[in-house]
Design an enzyme around this catalytic site. Structure first.
Site, PDB file in Angstrom:
ATOM      1  N   LYS A  54     -38.367 -26.873  21.947  1.00  0.00           N
ATOM      2  CA  LYS A  54     -38.357 -25.949  22.837  1.00  0.00           C
ATOM      3  C   LYS A  54     -38.684 -26.891  24.173  1.00  0.00           C
ATOM      4  CE  LYS A  54     -37.363 -21.789  23.700  1.00  0.00           C
ATOM      5  NZ  LYS A  54     -36.545 -20.693  22.636  1.00  0.00           N
TER       6      LYS A  54
HETATM    7  N1  GLU Z   1     -32.930 -20.218  23.578  1.00  0.00           N
HETATM    8  C1  GLU Z   1     -32.351 -19.664  22.451  1.00  0.00           C
HETATM    9  C2  GLU Z   1     -33.354 -19.229  21.214  1.00  0.00           C
HETATM   10  O1  GLU Z   1     -34.380 -19.046  21.450  1.00  0.00           O
HETATM   11  C3  GLU Z   1     -31.275 -20.347  21.715  1.00  0.00           C
HETATM   12  C4  GLU Z   1     -31.593 -21.846  21.400  1.00  0.00           C
HETATM   13  C5  GLU Z   1     -30.472 -22.597  20.910  1.00  0.00           C
HETATM   14  O2  GLU Z   1     -29.498 -22.331  21.065  1.00  0.00           O
HETATM   15  O3  GLU Z   1     -30.823 -23.914  20.715  1.00  0.00           O
HETATM   16  O4  GLU Z   1     -33.301 -18.994  20.136  1.00  0.00           O
END
Ligand code: GLU
Length: 435
Positions: free
Chosen positions: A118
């Site tokens: 993240k």
């Molecule tokens: N931000 C989204 C999540 O928390 C998508 C993450 C992604 O597609 O890599 O799952």
């Protein structure tokens, strides 16, 4: 140094945010219930790698401002890191680390060959002009350049970012290498290698889970909403996830009685016309003032006596302070961590059926994976194919979690974590410890 000392050092570094603490508490509960190898549990409590960067940009007024940015890779046993980039004024290292941990469990649970990561920048994106947002995104990409890439770690949108930010990231990364590298990010616009159905995928998945939940509860002979015109729904958050979830569940014929954004909500006991609400939102950038409804606060929306509640905005909205007011029968966690651990226990003890975030909102990362695969092969699928495959993966993940829940007779939250951790545990044991 004793293991006790090193343990407290790690805690000190990571555990300042509620989100991280909640993620660790959930991991602990899963670990105890499944009798997880203690060494694996300890390893999963801290991320593999974290990068803190300073991101200076020139503001439109000519001044230079330095923002703080992060990219955390929690676990990459199953494949490259995967997870969004969050632009939010309260983002910090600990929160990003907690979100990266959730990505690890999410990717593992739904069977993707990807690890958890993240990123984030501590900024209020609403205060940035388009030019400033572009400068910030590009400079951040340059600063984290050395740890991302199509086979290393693949960012995507999250709270406060969208396809345009991904386009700037893809362009910056590609300019630095000298050729187009679409696979470095997902959630891109279609024109530069995005996947059909990616924008809608998270919200769709949130609703698929509600449909599965209703069928599951009915199969157990429990009184349950049918997902028809008698079913009432409230949606907290009207962004990339909530707006789609509201539309999808409306199209199933249910009565969506309330929706909200960060400024407040709207309520109509006879049901809102979601296509009209969406049109109003797109014109005004807020739901506030929508004519065919009464205003409602975000707190009151969460307490409505509805069949289905979908908290799709941000973490920590249902806590021990307001959980006693929550009356929904099924809650599908569209956001990451919208219900604190204590509140989950309270709700589950009252028989509320919770579809945990790592399952409910996994549609986004599932279609991100499809986008990445399509890009690597340079072969693109129709939206129908994407949706069909998404539905298949979501259905089998839902079944897996329900099976685990029955096997251990635990809550759905713990079951989802066990299902995620189980696959990862096997992979970690096989790979062993280096050196
Ligand atoms: N931000 C989204 C999540 O928390 C998508 C993450 C992604 O597609 O890599 O799952």
């Amino acid at each position: 140094m004793s293991s006790h000392t090193s343990g407290s050092l790690s805690s000190h570094l990571w555990e300042s945010s509620d989100l991280y603490k909640n993620a660790v508490m959930q991991l602990n509960e899963a670990a105890t219930t499944m009798r997880l190898d203690r060494n694996i549990a300890e390893r999963l409590k801290v991320p593999k790698r974290a990068l803190i960067v300073s991101v200076p940009i020139r503001l439109d007024d000519g001044n230079i401002k330095v923002f703080e940015g992060y990219r955390v890779q929690h676990n990459m046993t199953l494949g490259p890191g995967k997870g969004g980039i969050r632009f939010h004024p309260e983002v910090n290292l600990s929160e990003v680390a907690g979100l990266a941990m959730l990505m690890t469990f999410k990717c593992s649970l739904v069977g993707l060959p990807l690890g958890g990561a993240k990123g984030g920048i501590r900024v209020d994106p609403r205060q940035l002009s388009r030019q400033e947002a572009q400068a910030l995104t590009r400079r951040y990409t340059t600063e984290i350049n050395m740890i991302i890439g199509p086979d290393k770690d693949i960012p995507a949108p999250d709270v406060g970012t969208d396809g345009q930010h991904m386009a700037w990231m893809m362009d910056t990364f590609s300019q630095e290498r000298g050729f187009a590298i679409p696979g470095v990010v997902t959630g891109k616009p279609i024109e530069i290698g995005g996947s059909l159905g990616r924008n809608e995928s998270t919200g769709r998945g949130v609703v698929y889970c509600v449909v599965h939940a209703a069928k599951h509860l009915a199969s157990l002979g429990k009184p349950t909403p049918k997902i028809d015109q008698t079913t009432t729904v409230a949606v907290h958050g009207f962004g990339k996830v909530g707006a789609v979830a509201a539309m999808e569940i409306y199209q199933l014929g249910t009565k969506v009685v309330a929706v909200s954004d960060y400024l407040g909500g709207i309520y109509n006991k006879n049901g809102l016309n979601i296509p009209k609400v969406t049109e109003y939102f797109n014109e005004n950038r807020t739901l506030v003032g929508y004519p065919e409804a009464e205003p409602i606060t975000n707190d009151d929306l969460l307490a409505l006596p509805v069949d289905v509640l979908m908290p799709c905005a941000i973490d920590g909205v249902i806590t021990k302070e307001n959980v006693s007011r929550v009356k929904a029968k099924i809650i599908s966690e569209g956001a990451n961590g919208p219900i604190t651990n204590e509140a989950i226990h309270d709700l589950e003890s009252r028989g509320v059926f919770i579809i945990p975030d790592v399952l409910a909102n996994a549609g986004g990362v599932i279609v991100s994976y499809f986008e990445w695969v399509q890009g690597l092969q340079n072969f693109f699928w129709s939206e129908a194919q994407v949706n069909e495959k998404l539905a298949e993966v979501m259905a089998s993940a839902f079944k897996k979690v329900v099976d685990v829940q029955q096997q251990y007779n635990c809550g759905m939250k713990t079951a989802a974590l066990i299902a995620g951790v189980d696959r990862l545990n096997k992979a970690m044991l096989l790979r062993g410890l280096f050196p």
